[in-house]
Enzyme design. Structure first.
Site, PDB file in Angstrom:
ATOM      1  NE  ARG A  54       2.449  -5.063  11.362  1.00 25.68           N
ATOM      2  CZ  ARG A  54       3.320  -4.877  10.384  1.00 25.68           C
ATOM      3  NH1 ARG A  54       4.430  -5.574  10.340  1.00 25.68           N
ATOM      4  NH2 ARG A  54       3.089  -3.988   9.461  1.00 25.68           N
ATOM      5  NE  ARG A  64      -3.801  -1.346  10.371  1.00 24.85           N
ATOM      6  CZ  ARG A  64      -2.755  -0.794   9.761  1.00 24.85           C
ATOM      7  NH1 ARG A  64      -2.778   0.462   9.371  1.00 24.85           N
ATOM      8  NH2 ARG A  64      -1.674  -1.515   9.537  1.00 24.85           N
ATOM      9  CE  LYS A  91      -2.118  -1.201   3.799  1.00 21.43           C
ATOM     10  NZ  LYS A  91      -1.360  -2.449   4.058  1.00 21.43           N
TER      11      LYS A  91
END
Ligand code: ADP
Ligand code: AMP
Length: 207
Positions: free
Chosen positions: A166, A88, A13
């Site tokens: 993560r 998120r 990204k």
């Protein structure tokens, strides 16, 4: 044009946003970069979030939403922006709806093995945030930033234990946004596996 870049950590990204912002003449706003800048300069926000970033957990929604709201209120966002790493969570996406109109959500799709290879080889320049990869995008001189001459670092959250965490955090808290934005008709899937210039072209074509 206002864009959201959605996708797992390591999908590219930030790399594609750095290329796309010049092509499209819009801003690149990365919440991860904003947090790291606060940590580097030792602000109260930085002190609060340092351990959270190192562990790979998410910063609480209220803190993140306030920071993004403040950034998006600045006049320069009128020319358009790429939001990289935000939202998120569903709560963040709901908050964003109240702040700005989003034109497209780019969903970076990449398999897990490639994600792990990208994250474990990522290196960055601490002061500028420039991103490298030991194999896929190496600096001219090993371990040294091409422009500043500074020694490159490995992000604490790119160590193995944090990577695993993560990816789990992404699946649990962020992946539901795919369905959220699909239902709103905003989601644009792109294959993030090619070289950066190919991913960029694929995205521009979709736009
Ligand atoms: P994200 O912002 O989604 O976490 P990054 O843009 O930081 O991901 O990219 C993660 C790592 O993968 C970096 O080391 C970067 O150099 C590398 N990378 C990014 N895009 C590509 C690509 N298309 N092909 C190969 N490596 C890539
Ligand atoms: P990134 O640079 O996007 O990989 O983000 C690095 C870290 O910053 C994440 O693992 C989180 O700890 C924190 N972070 C970045 N964006 C957000 C967000 N939208 N919500 C909560 N935490 C975030």
């Amino acid at each position: 044009m206002n864009l959201v870049f959605l996708g797992p950590p390591g999908a590219g990204k930030g790399t594609i946003a750095t290329l796309a912002k010049d092509r499209l003449g819009i801003l690149h706003i990365s919440t991860g970069d904003l947090f790291r800048e606060a940590i580097n300069t030792g602000t109260p926000l930085g002190i609060k979030v340092k351990a959270i970033l190192a562990s790979g957990e998410l910063v609480p929604d209220s803190v993140t939403i306030d920071m993004v709201n403040e950034r998006l209120e600045k006049k320069d966002t009128a020319k358009g922006f790429i939001l990289d790493g935000f939202p998120r969570t569903i709560a963040q996406a709901d908050a964003l709806n109240e702040m700005k109109t989003i034109d497209h959500v780019i969903n970076f799709e990449l398999d897990r093995d490639t994600i792990v290879l990208r994250l474990s080889g990522r290196r960055m320049c601490k002061s500028t945030g420039r991103i490298y990869h030991v194999m896929y995008n190496p600096p001219k001189v090993e371990g040294i930033d091409d422009e500043t001459g500074e020694t490159l670092i490995q992000r604490p959250d790119d160590k193995e234990e944090a990577i695993v965490n993560r990816l789990a955090v992404y699946e649990r808290q962020t992946a539901p946004l795919i369905q959220y934005y699909r239902e709103k008709g905003l989601l644009r899937d792109i294959d993030a596996a090619g070289a950066p210039d190919r991913v960029l072209e694929a995205m521009l074509k979709v736009l």
